[in-house]
Design an enzyme around this catalytic site. Structure first.
Site, PDB file in Angstrom:
ATOM      1  N   HIS A  87       5.695  38.814 -25.336  1.00 50.68           N
ATOM      2  CA  HIS A  87       6.127  38.147 -24.103  1.00 50.68           C
ATOM      3  C   HIS A  87       5.220  36.937 -23.859  1.00 50.68           C
ATOM      4  CE1 HIS A  87       6.882  37.300 -19.896  1.00 50.68           C
ATOM      5  NE2 HIS A  87       8.025  37.944 -20.043  1.00 50.68           N
ATOM      6  N   GLU A 151      13.335  33.227 -24.367  1.00 51.43           N
ATOM      7  CA  GLU A 151      12.874  32.877 -23.023  1.00 51.43           C
ATOM      8  C   GLU A 151      12.055  31.588 -23.092  1.00 51.43           C
ATOM      9  OE1 GLU A 151      12.422  36.646 -20.439  1.00 51.43           O
ATOM     10  OE2 GLU A 151      10.750  36.692 -21.815  1.00 51.43           O
TER      11      GLU A 151
HETATM   12  P1  PGA Z   1      11.701  36.033 -14.577  1.00 50.01           P
HETATM   13  O1  PGA Z   1      10.987  36.729 -15.815  1.00 50.01           O
HETATM   14  O2  PGA Z   1      13.101  36.593 -14.518  1.00 50.01           O
HETATM   15  O3  PGA Z   1      10.875  36.401 -13.382  1.00 50.01           O
HETATM   16  O4  PGA Z   1      11.702  34.569 -14.851  1.00 50.01           O
HETATM   17  C1  PGA Z   1      11.649  36.939 -17.022  1.00 50.01           C
HETATM   18  C2  PGA Z   1      10.695  37.507 -18.029  1.00 50.01           C
HETATM   19  O5  PGA Z   1       9.517  37.155 -18.017  1.00 50.01           O
HETATM   20  O6  PGA Z   1      11.075  38.349 -18.871  1.00 50.01           O
END
Ligand code: PGA
Length: 231
Positions: A87, A151
């Site tokens: 992550h 992401e």
């Molecule tokens: P967020 O986080 O929806 O708060 O942007 C997503 C993530 O970090 O997996």
């Protein structure tokens, strides 16, 4: 659209997770696989009969004298089925390296826990180069089952969401790259500021397999709205 993964990060104390669990157990959904990724201390307060319990992290070591670590085997023993690896908060705030991420993937696979590899570029970084680097590093080991969460780092927790066509082309890139290089078909989720308001637009992304949601997942009412949109 198949997966709805909810990342609590380092939020909710014992009292809050008990309330969350009570409200969450009233929700109904069909045809989607739900997984909650709570803080370690909250795992035992969730009722996993309706959904999966995931882990936000895992030790790169198997067992032994590693103070503060939690092993893949221990996670498996409490019913964990998926685990996030790489992550961006761990890569960037906790300085996790590609080598550590690879070791974590190996430990998870030894226990048949499915790694959810999080990848994505920071602002200004070349997207495809970054994705290739992060993917090829993870694929240095033989991958059994794996999922990818795309992401973009600048979208996480910022409210800034990419346009659908940009997300679609990134997902396409990831799927094609993994197919071409490793001959694998792997589900790809999108994450970064997904919430109950923008889900109606985001669900229109053609090649998406699901969403990884942080902040909005902390409020059961928001999760409920998201589930209703995904029906
Ligand atoms: P967020 O986080 O929806 O708060 O942007 C997503 C993530 O970090 O997996």
């Amino acid at each position: 659209m198949k997966y709805l993964f909810l990342n609590h990060k380092m939020n909710l104390d014992k009292r809050e997770i008990e309330i969350y669990n009570k409200e969450f157990s009233k929700l109904v959904w069909n045809n989607i696989e739900v997984c909650i990724f709570p803080t370690f201390t909250n795992m035992s307060y969730l009722d996993s009969t309706k959904y999966n319990i995931g882990s936000q992290n895992v030790s790169r070591f198997q067992a032994g004298s590693y103070t503060g670590e939690v092993s893949a085997h221990q996670l498996k023993s409490v019913g964990v089925t998926y685990a996030l690896v790489g992550h961006s908060e761990r890569r960037h705030i906790l300085n996790e390296s590609e080598e550590e991420i690879l070791e974590k993937i190996k430990r998870l696979q030894e226990e048949d826990i499915i790694p959810v590899l999080c990848i994505g570029e920071t602002k200004g970084e070349d997207r495809e180069e970054t994705l290739k680097r992060q993917l090829s590093s993870a694929f240095q080991t033989e991958i059994k089952d794996m999922m990818i969460a795309y992401e973009p780092v600048y979208s996480i927790g910022t409210g800034l969401v990419l346009e659908n066509d940009e997300i679609e082309s990134s997902i396409q890139f990831i799927k094609e790259y993994v197919k071409k290089e490793y001959n694998r078909d792997i589900p790809v989720l999108y994450g970064g500021s997904v919430d109950e308001k923008n889900i109606a637009i985001l669900k229109g992304i053609e090649n998406i397999d699901g969403f990884l949601i942080g902040k909005a997942s902390l409020t059961v009412e928001k999760v409920k709205k998201i589930m209703e949109e995904l029906k």
